[in-house]
Design a protein around this motif. Structure first.
Motif, PDB file in Angstrom:
ATOM      1  N   MET A   1       0.852  -1.217  -0.007  1.00 30.43           N
ATOM      2  CA  MET A   1       0.071   0.036  -0.003  1.00 30.43           C
ATOM      3  C   MET A   1       0.945   1.175  -0.047  1.00 30.43           C
ATOM      4  SD  MET A   1      -3.164  -0.992   2.442  1.00 30.43           S
ATOM      5  CE  MET A   1      -3.733   0.585   2.602  1.00 30.43           C
ATOM      6  N   ASP A   2       1.972   1.143   0.741  1.00 27.69           N
ATOM      7  CA  ASP A   2       3.025   2.232   0.595  1.00 27.69           C
ATOM      8  C   ASP A   2       3.491   2.677  -0.611  1.00 27.69           C
ATOM      9  OD1 ASP A   2       4.736   4.409   2.508  1.00 27.69           O
ATOM     10  OD2 ASP A   2       5.950   3.074   1.305  1.00 27.69           O
ATOM     11  N   ALA A   3       3.815   1.741  -1.336  1.00 32.96           N
ATOM     12  CA  ALA A   3       4.268   1.899  -2.684  1.00 32.96           C
ATOM     13  C   ALA A   3       3.177   2.298  -3.702  1.00 32.96           C
ATOM     14  CB  ALA A   3       4.745   0.391  -3.556  1.00 32.96           C
ATOM     15  N   VAL A   4       2.014   2.059  -3.715  1.00 35.30           N
ATOM     16  CA  VAL A   4       1.027   2.670  -4.427  1.00 35.30           C
ATOM     17  C   VAL A   4       0.679   4.109  -3.899  1.00 35.30           C
ATOM     18  CG1 VAL A   4      -1.577   2.470  -4.874  1.00 35.30           C
ATOM     19  CG2 VAL A   4      -0.081   0.420  -4.557  1.00 35.30           C
ATOM     20  N   ALA A   5       0.747   4.303  -2.525  1.00 33.34           N
ATOM     21  CA  ALA A   5       0.322   5.739  -1.983  1.00 33.34           C
ATOM     22  C   ALA A   5       1.166   6.965  -2.659  1.00 33.34           C
ATOM     23  CB  ALA A   5       0.315   5.670  -0.531  1.00 33.34           C
ATOM     24  N   LYS A   6       2.375   6.275  -2.829  1.00 33.09           N
ATOM     25  CA  LYS A   6       3.429   7.079  -3.391  1.00 33.09           C
ATOM     26  C   LYS A   6       3.067   7.626  -4.915  1.00 33.09           C
ATOM     27  CE  LYS A   6       7.655   5.842  -0.676  1.00 33.09           C
ATOM     28  NZ  LYS A   6       6.854   5.221   0.656  1.00 33.09           N
ATOM     29  N   GLU A   7       2.191   6.976  -5.674  1.00 31.84           N
ATOM     30  CA  GLU A   7       2.270   7.160  -6.899  1.00 31.84           C
ATOM     31  C   GLU A   7       0.725   7.758  -7.210  1.00 31.84           C
ATOM     32  OE1 GLU A   7       4.257   6.663  -9.252  1.00 31.84           O
ATOM     33  OE2 GLU A   7       5.646   5.727  -7.720  1.00 31.84           O
ATOM     34  N   ARG A   8      -0.121   7.315  -6.445  1.00 30.80           N
ATOM     35  CA  ARG A   8      -1.669   8.038  -6.842  1.00 30.80           C
ATOM     36  C   ARG A   8      -2.436   8.017  -5.497  1.00 30.80           C
ATOM     37  NH1 ARG A   8      -5.216   3.588  -7.766  1.00 30.80           N
ATOM     38  NH2 ARG A   8      -4.299   1.412  -7.851  1.00 30.80           N
ATOM     39  N   ILE A   9      -3.719   8.550  -5.524  1.00 25.14           N
ATOM     40  CA  ILE A   9      -4.589   8.477  -4.685  1.00 25.14           C
ATOM     41  C   ILE A   9      -5.408   7.263  -4.566  1.00 25.14           C
ATOM     42  CG2 ILE A   9      -6.433   9.697  -3.310  1.00 25.14           C
ATOM     43  CD1 ILE A   9      -5.392  12.287  -5.201  1.00 25.14           C
ATOM     44  N   PHE A  10      -5.633   6.755  -3.461  1.00 26.28           N
ATOM     45  CA  PHE A  10      -6.530   5.674  -3.192  1.00 26.28           C
ATOM     46  C   PHE A  10      -7.841   5.956  -3.338  1.00 26.28           C
ATOM     47  CE2 PHE A  10      -2.870   3.429  -0.909  1.00 26.28           C
ATOM     48  CZ  PHE A  10      -2.985   2.246  -1.639  1.00 26.28           C
ATOM     49  N   VAL A  11      -9.026   5.296  -3.579  1.00 23.56           N
ATOM     50  CA  VAL A  11     -10.050   5.551  -3.890  1.00 23.56           C
ATOM     51  C   VAL A  11     -10.870   4.357  -2.751  1.00 23.56           C
ATOM     52  CG1 VAL A  11     -12.570   5.600  -4.977  1.00 23.56           C
ATOM     53  CG2 VAL A  11     -10.562   6.299  -6.260  1.00 23.56           C
ATOM     54  N   LEU A  12     -11.627   5.023  -1.634  1.00 25.21           N
ATOM     55  CA  LEU A  12     -12.065   4.042  -0.691  1.00 25.21           C
ATOM     56  C   LEU A  12     -13.505   3.685  -1.117  1.00 25.21           C
ATOM     57  CD1 LEU A  12     -11.579   2.960   2.342  1.00 25.21           C
ATOM     58  CD2 LEU A  12     -12.420   5.352   3.170  1.00 25.21           C
ATOM     59  N   ASP A  13     -14.022   2.882  -0.265  1.00 23.50           N
ATOM     60  CA  ASP A  13     -15.657   2.750  -0.651  1.00 23.50           C
ATOM     61  C   ASP A  13     -16.472   3.764   0.049  1.00 23.50           C
ATOM     62  OD1 ASP A  13     -15.403   1.900   1.853  1.00 23.50           O
ATOM     63  OD2 ASP A  13     -15.747  -0.291   1.518  1.00 23.50           O
TER      64      ASP A  13
END
Length: 701
Positions: free
Chosen positions: A107-119
């Motif tokens: 999740m840390d790697a993804v968070a550096k690249e883009r914004i997470f969409v939560l439900d």
């Protein structure tokens, strides 16, 4: 010799091995830690010539290697109670991060690249299925004693296909993160429905259901990995207001520990501690996360999301959320943010502060505006998209989604903000990075609309535009002409009654009341001149945002302590009470903090109050009104699914033939004046202070 040390270990290390030939490396999180480390070294150097303490000092053993000496010192430090928390944090840092399955990046790697969409909101979405009591029960609970309709967490066992359908709707809408249907799945909340023994099973099954769907969608599109967050709600209780045999830190700890362990065993990718309205509760949840992870031997991201009652970032208990987050200094926390309570525009200034002043990823999942008189939230998906866009554009977020009133349609529009064009993502917030948390355009993220600290009957505050009252406060006291004792000049002891109640000191209020009586002050003058005046003052401070829930409750308790001294002297006097009130939270609703606050305010201003608790069915309301000979019935509801039950209670009063004998006042986060009018209520209050004024008006006072 070289070694890594923490701030807590630095001075003991220097004291025991000296500073000559030692190279120390430290991992600093901010400039303040650097300053502290330099001061420790300077203090050590200044005291280097002083004799060493004779006790509790680890002596250098010539048979040990230098590294063994250091480890012995660290072991000594970690064994002390004062450093237990620091030791646990160090052990947490040493734990490996649990490897993601199916080739997912961390999740840390993804968070550096883009914004997470939560439900979006679990409750809002489940309501759309219009399930019956029988469907909530399923085959397994068909003979269960007690109503379970509305207990959404139970569906993991009785209607798993509904939970699965909900997850799929959000995943189809573009959610990267889905939350388990476990907001209330710990023993404290489940006990209100006598379901506490199913806590572990509920969390396990809910986690497995979410895990299965997240994995399926990840396999369908590996370039868009999906993750499961274990939802840990706040409970309806609060440690900050006081502990008891029924609820205390040990009970909460055990409940949270059981829930978090089951969620992790069920396969969640992270733990989300959400809708935090009491920081003390959150500390316990955070500690349990660490304890479980230490037991399991691996780390997972821990996410913390707070609810606030004002645009300066204070919650309903007067705790500063931003100050707490700044003090965390905890590497195990992945993200911090806000949910519920405020809409996106009003969250923006607090989100901006969190992004600029802390080193964490930032999350935000606001409500879809405010509910109307039918419990329907007013912000459409497009309206929410417009409100959230400035915050996304300012690069302040790493996680964005929806809370109360949002469903998959809202999330679909929010997802378009994160990825406006296929393959093109809006840059996320970089913790501690320059240029994205306070830069151009961010200063415009503010709101100047008025805001009420807390909804009168809810445990979680709501947005309100009710104006602050002038001069006359809820008890009907004009502060420019407050009543004083008329039998003789006001005594020092009588004034001390006022001050003690204002300070929330019950023992001092009782003592001052006794002395005022000894000085010849009439009991009724103590009530009118001091007790009601004090409660009036604290109520006004609350409405002005200068006092919070604990102060109100403490003042109410102090007033009652003083009133107990006077009751024997007032027996038989018709003027000793403004009226008799029954108050309770309606059936299916387990929230009671705000309701208890209103009860305290009513008592403090001269009403006799019978609090009949939470999850109250209509027949119990009717029985209480009869037995107590009540003048007013106050009903509370926090949820849109439960507020409609107020109409059933009013009908029950009609059926019992006593409706004409009792006035009905309603309130709570989703309740509005229009709704009160529609169901035939006599009064409506949207905050604790005005509840007393409404009650007085209903009594013709």
């Amino acid at each position: 010799m070289a070694c890594w040390v923490t701030l807590d270990e630095l001075r003991p290390l220097l004291d025991n091995i000296g500073g000559d030939g030692v190279h120390i490396e430290m991992d600093f999180h901010n400039e303040d830690e650097v300053e502290k480390a330099l001061r420790i070294v300077e203090e050590y150097q200044e005291s280097a010539d002083e004799p060493e303490a004779a006790d509790n000092t680890i002596r250098i053993n010539k048979t040990m290697t230098p590294d063994e000496e250091v480890m012995a010192i660290i072991d000594k430090i970690e064994s002390g109670d004062a450093n237990a928390a620091s030791a646990a944090d160090d052990k947490m840092k040493a734990l490996p991060l649990k490897a993601a399955t199916l080739g997912r990046p961390s999740m840390d790697a993804v968070a550096k690249e883009r914004i997470f969409v939560l439900d979006g909101a679990t409750g809002t979405t489940i309501q759309q299925y219009k399930l019956t009591e029988e469907e909530f029960r399923g085959e397994r609970f068909k003979d269960f004693d007690g109503e379970v309709r509305g207990t959404n967490d139970l569906l993991a066992l009785t209607c798993p296909e509904i939970v699965t359908s909900m997850h799929r709707r959000f995943l189809e809408a573009g959610s990267d993160l889905i939350t388990t249907n476990t907001f209330n799945s710990q023993r404290v909340s489940l006990a209100d429905k006598h379901l506490q023994d199913y806590a572990r099973e509920l969390n396990l099954e809910a986690a497995r259901l979410a895990r299965k769907e997240a994995d399926a969608y990840t396999l369908m599109n590996p370039r868009k990995p999906r993750y499961v967050l274990g939802s840990v709600g706040p409970t309806s209780k609060t440690l900050s207001i006081g502990e008891s045999a029924e609820f205390n830190e040990d009970i909460l700890h055990d409940a949270y520990y059981e829930q978090i362990e089951a969620l992790i065993d069920g396969g969640v990718d992270a733990v989300l501690i959400e809708t935090i309205f009491d920081i003390e509760n959150a500390k316990v949840a955070l500690r349990c996360c660490k304890e479980v992870m230490l037991k399991k031997g691996f780390r997972l991201p821990i996410m913390m999301s707070f609810t606030v009652a004002s645009e300066d970032g204070h919650n309903m208990l007067g705790q500063s959320v931003v100050d707490f987050v700044k003090s965390l200094n905890d590497d195990s926390v992945f993200s911090v943010g806000l949910n519920c309570s405020l809409n996106a525009a009003k969250m923006a200034p607090i989100i901006q502060r969190m992004a600029a002043e802390t080193g964490y990823y930032i999350s935000m999942f606001p409500n879809a505006g405010l509910p109307d008189e039918h419990g329907h939230y007013l912000d459409t998906p497009k309206m929410m998209q417009v409100e959230i866009w400035p915050i996304v554009e300012a690069h302040l977020l790493n996680v964005v989604g929806g809370c109360c009133g949002t469903d998959d349609l809202h999330i679909r529009e929010i997802a378009k903000l994160v990825q406006p064009i296929e393959g093109l993502f809006i840059t996320p917030h970089y913790p501690g990075g320059a240029g994205n948390s306070g830069g151009a355009g961010v200063s415009s993220l503010s709101s100047d609309s008025s805001f009420s600290r807390i909804s009168s009957f809810s445990s979680i505050s709501r947005d309100s535009s009710a104006p602050v009252k002038e001069k006359k406060c809820s008890c009907g006291i004009d502060h420019d002409a407050a009543p004083v004792a008329t039998s003789k000049p006001e005594s020092n002891a009588a004034e001390e009654v006022f001050e003690a109640i204002l300070a929330g000191k019950g023992d001092k209020a009782a003592d001052a009341t006794k002395r005022a009586l000894d000085e010849g002050v009439a009991p009724q003058d103590i009530i009118n001149g001091q007790m009601i005046r004090a409660m009036s003052e604290v109520g006004q401070r609350f409405q002005d945002g200068k006092a919070f829930v604990p102060q109100l409750l403490m003042a109410g308790r102090a007033m009652k302590a003083a009133l107990e001294i006077l009751k024997p002297l007032l027996a038989g006097q018709a003027s000793t009470t403004l009226g008799r009130i029954v108050i309770g939270t309606v059936k299916g609703d387990l929230h009671d903090i705000g309701k208890n606050l209103v009860a305290s305010m009513l008592e403090g201003c001269g009403f006799e109050v019978k609090n009949i608790g939470i999850d109250v069915p209509s027949d119990k309301f009717v029985e209480a009104v009869k037995d107590y000979n009540a003048d007013i019935l106050c009903m509370s509801a926090l949820l849109t699914t439960t507020m409609t039950y107020m109409k059933d209670v009013i009908q029950a009063l009609e059926d019992a033939g006593i409706r004409q004998n009792v006035k009905v006042m309603v309130g709570g986060a989703p309740v509005t004046q229009n709704f009160a009018d529609e169901i035939g209520a006599d009064g409506y209050s949207d905050n604790a202070n005005s509840a007393v004024a409404v009650a007085k008006e209903l009594m013709g006072k």
